[in-house]
Enzyme design. Structure first.
Site, short mmCIF file in Angstrom:
data_model
loop_
_atom_site.label_atom_id
_atom_site.label_comp_id
_atom_site.label_asym_id
_atom_site.label_seq_id
_atom_site.Cartn_x
_atom_site.Cartn_y
_atom_site.Cartn_z
N ASN A 129 -2.31 -1.25 -9.06
CA ASN A 129 -0.95 -1.41 -9.90
C ASN A 129 0.02 -1.21 -8.79
O ASN A 129 0.15 -0.14 -8.10
CB ASN A 129 -0.59 -0.01 -10.69
CG ASN A 129 0.77 0.11 -11.39
OD1 ASN A 129 1.53 -0.81 -11.26
ND2 ASN A 129 0.96 1.26 -11.88
N TRP A 130 0.65 -2.39 -8.31
CA TRP A 130 1.57 -2.37 -7.09
C TRP A 130 2.89 -1.62 -7.44
O TRP A 130 3.62 -1.62 -6.70
CB TRP A 130 1.76 -3.72 -6.72
CG TRP A 130 0.47 -4.18 -5.78
CD1 TRP A 130 -0.84 -3.90 -5.86
CD2 TRP A 130 0.87 -5.09 -4.72
NE1 TRP A 130 -1.51 -4.28 -4.93
CE2 TRP A 130 -0.67 -5.40 -4.29
CE3 TRP A 130 1.74 -5.90 -4.16
CZ2 TRP A 130 -1.04 -5.96 -3.07
CZ3 TRP A 130 1.47 -6.69 -3.01
CH2 TRP A 130 0.05 -6.88 -2.61
N LYS A 131 3.17 -1.66 -8.62
CA LYS A 131 4.35 -0.99 -9.22
C LYS A 131 5.56 -2.02 -8.40
O LYS A 131 5.17 -3.12 -8.42
CB LYS A 131 4.75 0.43 -8.75
CG LYS A 131 3.57 1.23 -9.16
CD LYS A 131 3.67 2.78 -9.15
CE LYS A 131 2.49 3.36 -9.51
NZ LYS A 131 2.54 4.88 -9.75
N HIS B 257 2.48 2.67 -19.21
CA HIS B 257 2.32 3.31 -18.03
C HIS B 257 3.48 4.49 -18.04
O HIS B 257 4.51 4.15 -18.66
CB HIS B 257 2.62 2.60 -16.75
CG HIS B 257 2.57 3.28 -15.66
ND1 HIS B 257 3.27 4.14 -14.92
CD2 HIS B 257 1.37 3.37 -14.70
CE1 HIS B 257 2.88 4.62 -13.68
NE2 HIS B 257 1.56 4.25 -13.55
N GLU C 260 5.26 5.84 -16.30
CA GLU C 260 6.77 5.29 -15.68
C GLU C 260 7.46 4.67 -16.75
O GLU C 260 8.79 4.91 -16.68
CB GLU C 260 6.59 4.66 -14.30
CG GLU C 260 6.02 5.61 -13.50
CD GLU C 260 5.33 5.09 -12.15
OE1 GLU C 260 5.43 3.58 -11.98
OE2 GLU C 260 4.74 5.77 -11.45
N GLU D 34 -4.21 8.70 -17.07
CA GLU D 34 -3.21 8.91 -16.06
C GLU D 34 -2.48 10.15 -16.14
O GLU D 34 -1.39 10.33 -17.03
CB GLU D 34 -2.14 8.06 -15.73
CG GLU D 34 -3.24 6.60 -15.30
CD GLU D 34 -2.16 5.64 -14.55
OE1 GLU D 34 -2.77 5.37 -13.43
OE2 GLU D 34 -1.16 5.34 -14.80
N GLY E 88 1.02 9.43 -7.80
CA GLY E 88 2.03 9.14 -6.57
C GLY E 88 2.17 10.73 -5.96
O GLY E 88 3.09 10.76 -5.25
N SER F 79 -3.36 9.09 -8.00
CA SER F 79 -3.83 9.55 -6.63
C SER F 79 -5.45 9.43 -6.18
O SER F 79 -5.99 10.26 -5.44
CB SER F 79 -3.30 11.04 -6.16
OG SER F 79 -1.95 11.39 -6.42
N GLY G 143 -2.63 3.24 -7.74
CA GLY G 143 -1.34 2.76 -7.27
C GLY G 143 -1.23 2.54 -5.91
O GLY G 143 -1.42 1.57 -5.32
N GLY G 144 -0.84 3.39 -5.23
CA GLY G 144 -0.47 3.46 -3.82
C GLY G 144 -1.63 2.76 -2.67
O GLY G 144 -1.42 2.08 -1.93
#
Ligand code: PGA
Length: 254
Positions: free
Chosen positions: A10-12, A96, A98, A168, A174, A213, A234-235
């Protein structure tokens, strides 16, 4: 893991054309040794570029959001499922945390988007998770059960056949503070049992992936849980090398 492992990136709202090309090139070279299910969910404007760069079939394209409306029309700024299919997507992230927290996506919106994804032929990756406050107040199971049941009871069985659930915990996203492997397994087992209350076949076949994470160095421990079928990353998905390491860990656990 008796199910095929699934690792999705997930590159956001991150990345550039240059990063897409670098990722696609490294990923395409490594893909032949990767046997788990893989997807990369990039910002919508990069989906087609990623699709052109990825020469390996086993890496699917995904989007991070879609409209709850199915038919085209006057919905400025929105993208429907059929458009994502045309752009080459197989997956779409829905709900998600967010989007729930920053864009007011309620359980009802998440249900509408899950239905819209299914109508278009996309695999919805529906995200659920508790906040730290909710965990500390011992509301984790109640919150997850509400979020999960909204989707299970709001959709027809036919709309749930390609469903993936991503657990999640909001406090792990993050933050560098992943859930422990025991915490992840405990919640995944709970979710599978909840699904089993409605449909035993679905409970044994559905991929329930963990997100928050996940990195190359903690992935193997997290994937050791028998109900943890992979990860939403993600990251660590922005660089192909760390994403590939996580995929390797998932297939070794499988
Ligand atoms: P993270 O994000 O891996 O950067 O914690 C996960 C996610 O939000 O899907």
């Amino acid at each position: 893991m008796s199910r095929t492992a699934f690792v999705a990136g997930n590159w956001k709202m991150n990345g550039s054309a240059e990063q897409v090309d670098a990722f696609a090139s490294t990923m395409s070279k490594a893909a032949s040794e990767l046997t788990c299910d893989l997807a990369v969910c990039v910002p919508a404007v990069f989906i087609e570029r990623m699709g052109r760069g990825l020469t390996a079939e086993q890496v699917a394209l995904g989007a991070q959001n879609l409209a709850g409306e199915i038919e085209p029309g006057a919905f400025t700024g929105e993208i429907n499922g059929a458009m994502l299919i045309e752009a080459g997507c197989r997956y779409v992230i829905v709900g998600h945390s967010e989007r729930r927290a920053l864009y007011a996506e309620t359980d009802d919106v998440v249900v509408a988007k899950t239905k819209a994804a299914a109508a278009a032929g996309l695999h919805p990756i529906v995200c659920i998770g508790e906040t730290l406050e909710q965990r500390e107040a011992e509301q984790t199971e109640a919150v997850l059960s509400r979020q999960l049941k909204a989707v299970l009871s709001g959709c027809e069985a036919s709309e749930l056949k390609d469903l993936v659930i991503a657990y999640e915990p909001v406090w792990a996203i993050g933050t560098g503070r992943s859930a422990t492997p025991e915490q992840a397994q405990e919640v995944h087992a709970f979710l599978r049992a909840q699904i089993g209350g409605q449909d035993a076949t679905m409970a044994s076949s559905i991929q329930i992936i963990y997100g928050g994470s996940v990195k190359a160095d903690n992935a193997a421990d997290i994937f050791a849980g028998k109900d943890v079928d992979g990860a939403l990353v993600g990251g660590a998905s922005l660089k192909a090398d760390s994403f590939i390491d996580i995929a390797r860990a998932a297939q070794q656990a499988g």
